[in-house]
Design a protein around this motif. Structure first.
Motif, mmCIF file in Angstrom:
data_model
loop_
_atom_site.group_PDB
_atom_site.id
_atom_site.type_symbol
_atom_site.label_atom_id
_atom_site.label_comp_id
_atom_site.label_asym_id
_atom_site.label_seq_id
_atom_site.Cartn_x
_atom_site.Cartn_y
_atom_site.Cartn_z
ATOM 1 N N VAL A 1 -9.308 -18.130 38.229
ATOM 2 C CA VAL A 1 -9.901 -17.765 39.522
ATOM 3 C C VAL A 1 -8.875 -17.049 40.401
ATOM 4 O O VAL A 1 -9.164 -16.001 40.998
ATOM 5 C CB VAL A 1 -10.450 -19.017 40.240
ATOM 6 N N ASP A 2 -7.677 -17.593 40.479
ATOM 7 C CA ASP A 2 -6.631 -16.993 41.307
ATOM 8 C C ASP A 2 -6.264 -15.596 40.810
ATOM 9 O O ASP A 2 -6.026 -14.678 41.611
ATOM 10 C CB ASP A 2 -5.390 -17.883 41.314
ATOM 11 N N THR A 3 -6.211 -15.424 39.491
ATOM 12 C CA THR A 3 -5.864 -14.114 38.924
ATOM 13 C C THR A 3 -6.895 -13.068 39.314
ATOM 14 O O THR A 3 -6.547 -11.937 39.692
ATOM 15 C CB THR A 3 -5.764 -14.208 37.397
ATOM 16 N N LEU A 4 -8.169 -13.420 39.227
ATOM 17 C CA LEU A 4 -9.223 -12.476 39.593
ATOM 18 C C LEU A 4 -9.187 -12.157 41.079
ATOM 19 O O LEU A 4 -9.338 -10.996 41.486
ATOM 20 C CB LEU A 4 -10.589 -13.053 39.216
ATOM 21 N N LEU A 5 -8.985 -13.168 41.911
ATOM 22 C CA LEU A 5 -8.934 -12.938 43.358
ATOM 23 C C LEU A 5 -7.736 -12.087 43.744
ATOM 24 O O LEU A 5 -7.807 -11.278 44.689
ATOM 25 C CB LEU A 5 -8.891 -14.276 44.097
ATOM 26 N N ASP A 6 -6.627 -12.248 43.026
ATOM 27 C CA ASP A 6 -5.428 -11.464 43.343
ATOM 28 C C ASP A 6 -5.589 -10.001 42.969
ATOM 29 O O ASP A 6 -4.966 -9.121 43.575
ATOM 30 C CB ASP A 6 -4.212 -12.048 42.603
ATOM 31 N N VAL A 7 -6.433 -9.717 41.974
ATOM 32 C CA VAL A 7 -6.606 -8.339 41.511
ATOM 33 C C VAL A 7 -7.522 -7.553 42.444
ATOM 34 O O VAL A 7 -7.284 -6.373 42.722
ATOM 35 C CB VAL A 7 -7.164 -8.333 40.066
ATOM 36 N N LYS A 8 -8.578 -8.202 42.918
ATOM 37 C CA LYS A 8 -9.555 -7.484 43.732
ATOM 38 C C LYS A 8 -9.049 -7.317 45.159
ATOM 39 O O LYS A 8 -8.523 -8.247 45.775
ATOM 40 C CB LYS A 8 -10.886 -8.241 43.736
ATOM 41 N N ALA A 9 -9.234 -6.114 45.679
ATOM 42 C CA ALA A 9 -8.753 -5.803 47.031
ATOM 43 C C ALA A 9 -9.588 -6.516 48.083
ATOM 44 O O ALA A 9 -10.796 -6.724 47.916
ATOM 45 C CB ALA A 9 -8.800 -4.294 47.265
ATOM 46 N N ASP A 10 -8.955 -6.884 49.167
ATOM 47 C CA ASP A 10 -9.649 -7.511 50.287
ATOM 48 C C ASP A 10 -10.602 -6.490 50.917
ATOM 49 O O ASP A 10 -10.218 -5.344 51.169
ATOM 50 C CB ASP A 10 -8.633 -7.978 51.334
ATOM 51 N N PRO A 11 -11.866 -6.863 51.154
ATOM 52 C CA PRO A 11 -12.833 -5.884 51.686
ATOM 53 C C PRO A 11 -12.487 -5.375 53.076
ATOM 54 O O PRO A 11 -12.948 -4.305 53.469
ATOM 55 C CB PRO A 11 -14.151 -6.678 51.689
ATOM 56 N N VAL A 12 -11.688 -6.117 53.836
ATOM 57 C CA VAL A 12 -11.346 -5.702 55.198
ATOM 58 C C VAL A 12 -10.071 -4.858 55.214
ATOM 59 O O VAL A 12 -10.056 -3.725 55.700
ATOM 60 C CB VAL A 12 -11.176 -6.934 56.109
ATOM 61 N N SER A 13 -8.995 -5.401 54.651
ATOM 62 C CA SER A 13 -7.715 -4.692 54.682
ATOM 63 C C SER A 13 -7.581 -3.650 53.584
ATOM 64 O O SER A 13 -6.833 -2.681 53.729
ATOM 65 C CB SER A 13 -6.566 -5.705 54.567
ATOM 66 N N GLY A 14 -8.297 -3.849 52.474
ATOM 67 C CA GLY A 14 -8.196 -2.919 51.359
ATOM 68 C C GLY A 14 -7.006 -3.175 50.457
ATOM 69 O O GLY A 14 -6.786 -2.409 49.513
ATOM 70 N N TYR A 15 -6.254 -4.231 50.700
ATOM 71 C CA TYR A 15 -5.077 -4.532 49.894
ATOM 72 C C TYR A 15 -5.357 -5.717 48.964
ATOM 73 O O TYR A 15 -6.156 -6.610 49.284
ATOM 74 C CB TYR A 15 -3.881 -4.848 50.781
ATOM 75 N N ALA A 16 -4.667 -5.721 47.819
ATOM 76 C CA ALA A 16 -4.783 -6.808 46.851
ATOM 77 C C ALA A 16 -3.429 -7.475 46.697
ATOM 78 O O ALA A 16 -2.384 -6.822 46.813
ATOM 79 C CB ALA A 16 -5.264 -6.281 45.505
ATOM 80 N N ASN A 17 -3.434 -8.774 46.431
ATOM 81 C CA ASN A 17 -2.176 -9.494 46.256
ATOM 82 C C ASN A 17 -1.419 -9.041 45.011
ATOM 83 O O ASN A 17 -0.193 -8.977 45.002
ATOM 84 C CB ASN A 17 -2.453 -11.003 46.165
ATOM 85 N N SER A 18 -2.170 -8.732 43.952
ATOM 86 C CA SER A 18 -1.550 -8.274 42.710
ATOM 87 C C SER A 18 -2.383 -7.133 42.150
ATOM 88 O O SER A 18 -3.139 -7.303 41.191
ATOM 89 C CB SER A 18 -1.456 -9.428 41.705
ATOM 90 N N PRO A 19 -2.299 -5.949 42.765
ATOM 91 C CA PRO A 19 -3.184 -4.843 42.383
ATOM 92 C C PRO A 19 -2.903 -4.337 40.977
ATOM 93 O O PRO A 19 -1.829 -4.547 40.409
ATOM 94 C CB PRO A 19 -2.856 -3.773 43.431
ATOM 95 N N LEU A 20 -3.909 -3.675 40.425
ATOM 96 C CA LEU A 20 -3.736 -3.028 39.121
ATOM 97 C C LEU A 20 -2.785 -1.850 39.274
ATOM 98 O O LEU A 20 -2.703 -1.214 40.326
ATOM 99 C CB LEU A 20 -5.087 -2.560 38.593
ATOM 100 N N THR A 21 -2.078 -1.550 38.192
ATOM 101 C CA THR A 21 -1.090 -0.472 38.211
ATOM 102 C C THR A 21 -1.468 0.612 37.213
ATOM 103 O O THR A 21 -2.340 0.421 36.354
ATOM 104 C CB THR A 21 0.298 -1.018 37.865
ATOM 105 N N ASN A 22 -0.796 1.739 37.328
ATOM 106 C CA ASN A 22 -1.024 2.821 36.365
ATOM 107 C C ASN A 22 -0.628 2.400 34.963
ATOM 108 O O ASN A 22 -1.229 2.854 33.987
ATOM 109 C CB ASN A 22 -0.235 4.070 36.783
ATOM 110 N N ASP A 23 0.377 1.549 34.841
ATOM 111 C CA ASP A 23 0.743 1.043 33.516
ATOM 112 C C ASP A 23 -0.401 0.232 32.916
ATOM 113 O O ASP A 23 -0.671 0.326 31.711
ATOM 114 C CB ASP A 23 1.995 0.172 33.614
#
Length: 463
Positions: A334-356
């Protein structure tokens, strides 16, 4: 003994074979064998740890809809031979049948078998040899026709019948999978479930699930993924013309790389390619975090359903662990999925996806596609639906050419595309279902080992 398998329900009275107007023969003996086999199959599935967990989650998401849950014995017993024949016979018309063959075979032999086993089927209303020949003669004008008529030309079916088969009521095409919003604690349906399965082995499996679009980007209410995300509002007349020319493979049409971002996302294959990459990226992220970093499991995977016709779908995370570690493994997913998806308000994610992450997923899908093109099974899967007007996105000339454009579409997907697709997945504390199914002892002191939970280590070759 009578020869009836163990746990077989009582035999029904023998009746003579049932003949219908199309000439099909429905035998009571065959009905009995199907009934016994299906009953045993369903019992085995819901009695297993994996089957019980999946059944519990699906039942919550469909609010008990019997079309998507395990069949019950009493319901099967109520089905008569005449009811089965009445339900199946209309589906066996040539207009509703598609046959895809791949392999090393003789065309003459295939035509002979087709004439022998399928030639006796009655033609669907309005479909004649003259219409089929006329459709073939008109093949040269295919590109100028709408998608539905393109499918009509290729199949030779009656245009009015095609329209009837495409325009089904919205409730029949709507996916019944809904989020847990509004569920009350202690009610019939819950957001979190604990399932206990009788078994001497101490094992556990956990699921996280939520709603999603189908393969072609249709949400459960029929809304297109691009409309939901507001992507079509940026389409200029030039973008529309370029997208159309590319889809129709017109001479001098721009390549996929030459299309604007809006025109590229308008291509029929864009949702399928983007969602496939999202699945692969999340698979690798879960595997990396839950297994390699936190060492809570041997395997954790993310799967998206791939409906072609049904609007909407769902995603499902599966993680296996010992009963003592199952809650921690579930929370890690659950935490991994929540960290990947961006916050709907700020648009930032705790652990965003990368080009790699994106490049690695593209390599995996490209290699998988190239390797599976050597198998007959994959070829038939790619061809499935291309002759059916009810799947217009796969009709020849629609632009969804899985054979020629899949690799280029995959390689053209950007990190921004993945972020957009993630927005269409219901990933959030209030929109996800969770379930833990366990067997044996749940006491860590009674468990023989935290790692011995009945699952073998999966091969890394499929990663």
């Amino acid at each position: 003994r009578s020869g009836i398998p163990p746990r077989c329900p009582r035999q029904r009275p023998r009746r003579p074979p049932c003949w219908d107007a199309a000439g099909f023969v429905w035998e009571q003996d065959a009905m009995e064998r199907a009934f016994v086999g299906l009953s045993q199959q369903q019992e085995q599935e819901i009695s297993s740890l994996e089957g019980a967990a999946c059944e519990a989650v699906i039942r919550q998401m469909v609010r008990g809809d019997p079309r998507f849950t395990a069949l019950k014995g009493p319901a099967l017993e109520k089905v008569s031979l005449n009811q089965a024949s009445d339900a199946l016979t209309p589906l066996l018309s040539p207009q509703r049948v598609e046959i895809s063959i791949s392999g090393d075979f003789s065309e003459d032999a295939v035509e002979e078998f087709a004439a022998r086993y399928l030639g006796s089927l009655d033609k669907s209303p309005g479909r004649t040899d003259d219409k089929m020949l006329a459709s073939k003669d008109a093949f040269g004008d295919l590109k100028s026709l709408p998608v539905e008529q393109r499918a009509t030309v290729v199949s030779g079916a009656d245009p009015e019948a095609i329209v009837e088969s495409v325009e089904l009521p919205a409730e029949l095409l709507a996916c019944p999978f809904v989020g847990p919003q509004g569920l009350q604690p202690g009610g019939e349906f819950l957001q979190h479930l604990n399932v206990k399965v009788p078994d001497s082995d101490a094992r556990a499996i956990a699921h996280v699930a939520g709603t999603a679009p189908n393969r072609w980007g249709k949400m459960n209410d029929g809304t297109d993924l691009r409309d939901l995300l507001g992507l079509n509002v940026d389409m200029t007349p030039e973008d529309l013309e370029a997208a159309r020319a590319h889809s129709m493979k017109e001479s001098g049409a721009p390549s996929l790389a030459q299309l604007s971002e809006a025109a590229r996302r308008a291509q029929p294959l864009w949702p399928a390619a983007t969602l496939a990459l999202v699945q692969e990226v999340l698979n690798r992220r879960l595997f990396s975090v839950v297994r390699e970093r936190k060492q809570l499991t041997y395997d954790a995977n993310f799967q998206l359903t791939a409906f072609d016709r049904l609007n909407g779908g769902w995603w499902l995370v599966t993680v296996t662990a010992s009963p003592a570690k199952a809650p921690a493994a579930l929370q890690a997913c659950v935490d991994t999925l929540l960290d990947v998806k961006a916050d709907p308000v700020s648009g930032y994610a705790n652990s965003p996806l990368t080009n790699d992450n994106l490049r690695a997923a593209q390599r995996v899908l490209n290699n998988k596609h190239a390797a599976e093109l050597n198998t007959n099974k994959y070829w038939t899967e790619l061809m499935t639906g291309t002759q059916l007007p009810c799947v217009p996105a796969k009709a020849p000339g629609s632009g969804a050419d899985c054979l020629r454009d899949w690799i280029s579409t995959i390689n053209a997907v950007t990190l921004a595309d993945l972020s957009l697709a993630l927005r269409a997945l219901e990933i959030g504390p209030e929109t996800m279902y969770t379930c833990i199914a366990s067997s044996g002892s749940t006491n860590a002191a009674d468990a023989p080992s935290a790692d011995l939970h009945g699952h073998t280590m999966p091969s890394l070759m499929r990663r």
